[in-house]
Design a protein around this motif. Structure first.
Motif, PDB file in Angstrom:
ATOM      1  N   ALA A 168      -5.834 -10.258-150.561  1.00  0.00           N
ATOM      2  CA  ALA A 168      -4.798 -10.354-151.585  1.00  0.00           C
ATOM      3  C   ALA A 168      -3.861 -11.524-151.354  1.00  0.00           C
ATOM      4  N   GLY A 169      -3.639 -11.909-150.118  1.00  0.00           N
ATOM      5  CA  GLY A 169      -2.714 -12.980-149.817  1.00  0.00           C
ATOM      6  C   GLY A 169      -3.296 -14.362-149.960  1.00  0.00           C
ATOM      7  N   CYS A 170      -4.528 -14.472-150.440  1.00  0.00           N
ATOM      8  CA  CYS A 170      -5.193 -15.777-150.499  1.00  0.00           C
ATOM      9  C   CYS A 170      -4.703 -16.651-151.652  1.00  0.00           C
ATOM     10  N   GLY A 171      -4.173 -16.045-152.728  1.00  0.00           N
ATOM     11  CA  GLY A 171      -3.749 -16.837-153.871  1.00  0.00           C
ATOM     12  C   GLY A 171      -2.354 -17.413-153.671  1.00  0.00           C
ATOM     13  N   GLU A 172      -1.980 -18.354-154.522  1.00  0.00           N
ATOM     14  CA  GLU A 172      -0.644 -18.911-154.471  1.00  0.00           C
ATOM     15  C   GLU A 172       0.339 -17.896-155.037  1.00  0.00           C
ATOM     16  N   GLY A 221       2.509 -18.042-157.199  1.00  0.00           N
ATOM     17  CA  GLY A 221       2.735 -18.081-158.633  1.00  0.00           C
ATOM     18  C   GLY A 221       1.619 -17.472-159.442  1.00  0.00           C
ATOM     19  N   ASP A 222       0.495 -17.143-158.824  1.00  0.00           N
ATOM     20  CA  ASP A 222      -0.650 -16.585-159.543  1.00  0.00           C
ATOM     21  C   ASP A 222      -0.312 -15.199-160.075  1.00  0.00           C
ATOM     22  N   TYR A 223      -0.978 -14.825-161.177  1.00  0.00           N
ATOM     23  CA  TYR A 223      -0.813 -13.463-161.666  1.00  0.00           C
ATOM     24  C   TYR A 223      -2.181 -12.790-161.748  1.00  0.00           C
ATOM     25  N   VAL A 224      -2.171 -11.459-161.664  1.00  0.00           N
ATOM     26  CA  VAL A 224      -3.425 -10.705-161.599  1.00  0.00           C
ATOM     27  C   VAL A 224      -3.713  -9.941-162.880  1.00  0.00           C
ATOM     28  N   ALA A 225      -2.714  -9.782-163.749  1.00  0.00           N
ATOM     29  CA  ALA A 225      -2.923  -9.068-165.009  1.00  0.00           C
ATOM     30  C   ALA A 225      -1.756  -9.365-165.955  1.00  0.00           C
ATOM     31  N   LYS A 226      -1.973  -9.040-167.240  1.00  0.00           N
ATOM     32  CA  LYS A 226      -0.906  -9.158-168.239  1.00  0.00           C
ATOM     33  C   LYS A 226      -0.865  -7.879-169.065  1.00  0.00           C
ATOM     34  N   LEU A 236       2.448 -10.225-161.171  1.00  0.00           N
ATOM     35  CA  LEU A 236       2.226 -11.319-160.247  1.00  0.00           C
ATOM     36  C   LEU A 236       1.388 -10.918-159.039  1.00  0.00           C
ATOM     37  N   GLN A 237       0.684 -11.903-158.492  1.00  0.00           N
ATOM     38  CA  GLN A 237      -0.075 -11.692-157.256  1.00  0.00           C
ATOM     39  C   GLN A 237       0.848 -11.154-156.159  1.00  0.00           C
ATOM     40  N   THR A 238       2.069 -11.663-156.099  1.00  0.00           N
ATOM     41  CA  THR A 238       3.003 -11.203-155.058  1.00  0.00           C
ATOM     42  C   THR A 238       3.341  -9.729-155.216  1.00  0.00           C
ATOM     43  N   ASP A 269       0.431  -7.928-153.779  1.00  0.00           N
ATOM     44  CA  ASP A 269       0.476  -8.053-152.317  1.00  0.00           C
ATOM     45  C   ASP A 269       1.465  -7.060-151.720  1.00  0.00           C
ATOM     46  N   ASP A 270       2.660  -7.003-152.318  1.00  0.00           N
ATOM     47  CA  ASP A 270       3.702  -6.120-151.789  1.00  0.00           C
ATOM     48  C   ASP A 270       3.287  -4.654-151.882  1.00  0.00           C
ATOM     49  N   ALA A 271       2.656  -4.280-153.009  1.00  0.00           N
ATOM     50  CA  ALA A 271       2.218  -2.891-153.185  1.00  0.00           C
ATOM     51  C   ALA A 271       1.148  -2.523-152.167  1.00  0.00           C
ATOM     52  N   LEU A 272       0.219  -3.450-151.937  1.00  0.00           N
ATOM     53  CA  LEU A 272      -0.837  -3.189-150.961  1.00  0.00           C
ATOM     54  C   LEU A 272      -0.267  -3.072-149.552  1.00  0.00           C
TER      55      LEU A 272
END
Length: 287
Positions: A22-26, A28-33, A40-42, A45-48
């Motif tokens: 999960a931490g591989c993306g930048e 600013g990336d997002y995973v869904a809308k 956001l990817q962050t 990451d935080d939830a995981l």
């Protein structure tokens, strides 16, 4: 490879792999809308980390202990052995494409799985270096489990499954008249899992099939065809194409295989206590 996969499943931690990936993306990336609003990817990451953080950290600590111990005892893992295990895994999923689809659906990659395989094999090799297995122990295991190493009586069979007895009688008449069994299976059999292959079921050993089906099948000679056999599935016409007689295992022929089985069992038995002992030996500091 059965024992290997059993131990591998104990060590494989999909959650750990997911959070590491999960931490591989930048940031600013997002995973869904949702209605244009980004997740956001962050946030993922935080939830995981919140849900699996302790588990992942413990896994990383264990992996580090294994790596340090591997250096001490001088063991490693070859790329060939990792690739072989990966290919076996792919085969169990029905091929590399199906495995790749499964990985993608779970947010995993081929490399992450290979890394997991490497750690499993390294752990196995490290613990194996401390296990002493005598010839007597291997021989005794063989004696206690001889039946599992011998060749069971097997039959290769095909069948045509019909829904009603009247149709079964008509098809049986065609078989007896010399019509091709495989073509009749393709045309008439309602068993969709075998009809396209001419009704071929493959190898059958005792205890796998319906009792009436099995009794009729094992009574047939090679190349012969049964009368109509009724089971809960319907009405079968069975053809036996090959018979493999039972054969008792010879210890010397399977000695290496038995040794590997004993080793796998010992590793599984001793893994928890081995790890606890090593955790006591190393200075572990969690921040």
């Amino acid at each position: 490879m059965t024992g290997n996969r059993r131990f591998f499943r104990k060590m494989a931690l999909p959650a750990a792999l997911l959070i590491l990936l999960a931490g591989c993306g930048e940031s600013g990336d997002y995973v869904a809308k949702v209605d244009g609003e980004k997740i956001l990817q962050t946030e993922l990451d935080d939830a995981l980390r919140e849900q699996y953080g302790t588990e992942v950290l413990d896994t990383l600590i264990t992996n580090k202990i294994v790596e340090l111990e591997a250096k001490k005892v001088g063991v490693s893992v070859s790329e060939d052995s990792i690739q072989e295990e990966y290919e076996n895994l792919a085969e169990s999923y029905g091929g590399k494409e199906l495995l790749q689809t499964t990985l993608e659906e779970n947010g995993l990659t081929e490399q992450s799985v290979k890394d997991n395989i490497r750690m499993y094999q390294l752990t196995k090799n490290v613990i194996a270096a401390s296990i002493d297995i005598s010839d007597e122990e291997v021989a005794q295991y063989f004696e206690n489990n001889k039946d599992s190493y011998g060749q069971k009586e097997e039959i290769v069979a095909s069948h045509i499954l019909l829904e009603d007895e009247e149709t079964a009688k008509d098809v049986l008449a065609k078989v007896k008249a010399g019509d091709d069994f495989a073509e009749l299976a393709k045309t008439y059999s309602i068993d969709t899992s075998t009809n396209e292959n001419g009704g071929e079921i493959g190898y059958i050993s005792r205890g796998q099939m319906d009792e009436k089906f099995e009794e009729a099948t094992f009574d047939l000679e090679k190349g012969s065809i049964s009368d109509i056999v009724q089971t809960s599935e319907g009405y079968h016409i069975i053809k036996v194409t090959e018979k493999v007689p039972a054969e008792e295992a010879v210890f010397e022929d399977v000695k290496d295989e038995v040794y590997e089985t004993v080793l796998e069992e010992r590793i599984n038995e001793e893994y928890t206590s081995w790890l606890a002992e090593k955790q006591e030996q190393y200075k572990i500091e969690k921040m």
